[in-house]
Design an enzyme around this catalytic site. Structure first.
Site, PDB file in Angstrom:
ATOM      1  N   LYS A   1     -82.014  -4.305  35.120  1.00  0.00           N
ATOM      2  CA  LYS A   1     -80.697  -3.879  34.629  1.00  0.00           C
ATOM      3  C   LYS A   1     -80.233  -4.822  33.533  1.00  0.00           C
ATOM      4  CE  LYS A   1     -79.383  -1.817  38.955  1.00  0.00           C
ATOM      5  NZ  LYS A   1     -78.708  -1.926  40.200  1.00  0.00           N
TER       6      LYS A   1
ATOM      7  N   HIS B   1     -95.833   4.645  33.373  1.00  0.00           N
ATOM      8  CA  HIS B   1     -96.462   5.943  33.609  1.00  0.00           C
ATOM      9  C   HIS B   1     -95.630   6.766  34.582  1.00  0.00           C
ATOM     10  CE1 HIS B   1    -100.292   5.292  31.604  1.00  0.00           C
ATOM     11  NE2 HIS B   1    -100.212   4.037  32.017  1.00  0.00           N
TER      12      HIS B   1
ATOM     13  N   ASN C   1     -99.869 -16.400  27.198  1.00  0.00           N
ATOM     14  CA  ASN C   1    -100.041 -15.200  28.017  1.00  0.00           C
ATOM     15  C   ASN C   1     -98.772 -14.353  28.075  1.00  0.00           C
ATOM     16  OD1 ASN C   1    -101.689 -13.508  29.555  1.00  0.00           O
ATOM     17  ND2 ASN C   1    -100.822 -14.297  31.445  1.00  0.00           N
TER      18      ASN C   1
END
Length: 182
Positions: free
Chosen positions: A162, A110, A81
């Site tokens: 980060k 998005h 997965n």
């Protein structure tokens, strides 16, 4: 008798995995020797995907590179997965990388402008660079514009937003430095 059945099953399973990997590997822009991804595998944007030699997976893998690029080096092992979400971005994975179960790599997301429906938002693309000899623990998420330095370890359940220094061990949400490998 049981031993014979066990050996026959092992041979059949190995033959299936090698054949399945060989067939899938033909879809990619390039794919090295011994591509054994496990079963099943979902592929989007196969022409934008390059995989090196000796890739081993346990199945339920998702390769997304519709408008992006995905490149995986040699001798990489992944569990089940795993989402390689290059979509409109770029993911570059080095050599000798290990990725545990349920890991998500997302090189794009998005937009969130309120004057458009969420489903109509454009992609905000970025880059994920995973250098050599990295281990990513189970259920980790690595977001766009992140570099995982050589030899680093990402703890289970971490959200990496980060860059991670070479040989650092990070964990948490957001991921923070725990210590350096000795």
């Amino acid at each position: 008798m049981f031993s014979l059945i066990k050996r026959s099953f092992a041979f059949s399973s190995s033959f299936f995995n090698k054949s399945y990997g060989w067939l899938l590997g033909r879809l990619f822009s390039s794919c090295g020797k011994n591509f054994m991804p496990g079963y099943p595998v979902s592929i989007y944007g196969a022409k934008n995907i390059r995989i090196g030699n000796d890739f081993r997976g346990m199945g339920h893998l998702y390769f997304y590179a519709n408008e992006g690029e995905l490149e995986i080096g040699n001798n990489c092992g992944v569990s089940t997965n795993i989402q390689f979400g290059a979509s409109a971005g770029k993911i570059s994975i080095g050599n000798n990388v290990m990725i545990a179960s349920n890991v998500i790599l997302r090189a794009a997301d998005h937009g969130v402008a309120k004057d458009k429906l969420m489903c109509d938002q454009a992609y905000n693309s970025g880059i994920i660079c995973i250098e050599d000899d990295v281990w990513i623990g189970a259920n980790a998420v690595v977001l766009k514009n992140v570099t995982l330095g050589q030899g680093c370890v990402v703890g289970a359940g971490s959200v990496v937003t980060k860059d991670v220094a070479p040989y650092a061990i990070v964990a948490g949400n957001p991921a923070k430095l725990i210590k350096y490998r000795e």
